[in-house]
Scaffold this active site. Sequence first.
Site, PDB file in Angstrom:
ATOM      1  N   CYS A   1      -0.646   4.016   2.237  1.00 26.90           N
ATOM      2  CA  CYS A   1      -0.449   3.815   3.675  1.00 26.90           C
ATOM      3  C   CYS A   1       1.010   4.043   4.086  1.00 26.90           C
ATOM      4  O   CYS A   1       1.297   4.714   5.075  1.00 26.90           O
ATOM      5  CB  CYS A   1      -0.842   2.390   4.078  1.00 26.90           C
ATOM      6  SG  CYS A   1      -2.376   1.790   3.391  1.00 26.90           S
ATOM      7  N   ASP A   2       1.931   3.451   3.331  1.00 20.11           N
ATOM      8  CA  ASP A   2       3.319   3.350   3.773  1.00 20.11           C
ATOM      9  C   ASP A   2       4.312   4.212   3.007  1.00 20.11           C
ATOM     10  O   ASP A   2       5.477   4.305   3.398  1.00 20.11           O
ATOM     11  CB  ASP A   2       3.774   1.886   3.691  1.00 20.11           C
ATOM     12  CG  ASP A   2       2.913   0.976   4.552  1.00 20.11           C
ATOM     13  OD1 ASP A   2       2.465   1.438   5.617  1.00 20.11           O
ATOM     14  OD2 ASP A   2       2.683  -0.183   4.167  1.00 20.11           O
TER      15      ASP A   2
ATOM     16  N   CYS B   1       0.834  -1.201   0.000  1.00 20.37           N
ATOM     17  CA  CYS B   1       0.000   0.000   0.000  1.00 20.37           C
ATOM     18  C   CYS B   1       0.865   1.247   0.000  1.00 20.37           C
ATOM     19  O   CYS B   1       1.398   1.645   1.038  1.00 20.37           O
ATOM     20  CB  CYS B   1      -0.924  -0.004   1.211  1.00 20.37           C
ATOM     21  SG  CYS B   1      -1.966   1.463   1.326  1.00 20.37           S
TER      22      CYS B   1
END
Length: 301
Positions: A133-134, A130
């Site tokens: 997200c990251d 992701c």
Amino acid sequence: MYDLIIIGAGPAGITAAVYAARKKMKTLVLTGDIGGQASWSGDIENYTGYQFISGPELTKKFEEHMRHYSLEVKENESVNSIQKNEGILLVKSNKGSYQARTVIIASGKRTKELNVPGEKEFKNHGVTYCATCDGPLFSGKDVAVIGGGNSALDAVLQLVNIAKHVYMINITPSLGGDAVMREKVENNKIVTIFNNAQVSAILGEKMVSALKIKREGREETLAVQGIFVEIGLIPNSEFAIDIERNPLGEIKVSSRNETSLAGIFAAGDVTDVPEKQIIIAAGEGSKAALSAFRYLNQHKF
């Protein structure tokens, strides 16, 4: 006893819940998380009404709309099976059992894994699935995106604003995906694209330090600190063993979102509807809820 149980709370499930609430159906939403794949998307420029919005922002608006209604929503709950007995549907999850007159499966898809040496060992230690997200964790670092479709292109376009350099490892002869996104990636100076390339191993000690790839008959090593896997999705349909699915595992649906089992409907990316887009999933969710409402009115329980 519920009128409707909705499995999943991505765009399809949330929209189905909103429509069900407006029809005054007693509804339960069972989901692992809110938003599904939409919450992982980066820049969204093709959702009607928003010239530009991020995946997390759109997901927040979806959730706010859903929670405006008096719906029962259970998060962190995964469905294990659906059984039908004398017209009543029994939905079993990892936390309990529930009865309903109708069910909408809107469980979406999950990311595929590479299944190469080092992937499991370095998951969450440099290997991620992701970019939304990251991505910020890899500021100023060299990273690799594995894949060549829209999800991979989206990840690259997010990472070019964060990383020092982005390698794109694509197994096919040329990139796929939307032409606009593809052009942006190909013209970015900090992106290096390797077509006809395959990942053979992920290397490191405590964290990822390198990626081994095979291309043009030889193996080479790229020094990277982050690896973003974007090679496609798998339908979350394993629990639907009594429902007809296609060879990809997608649930087959009619134009009214009916499945092969009466009273069970499906919507969104888990189905065989072509084109996996947020706006299509949302539209399919509304159709499924209206079909479930119609089914309730046409049957005795």
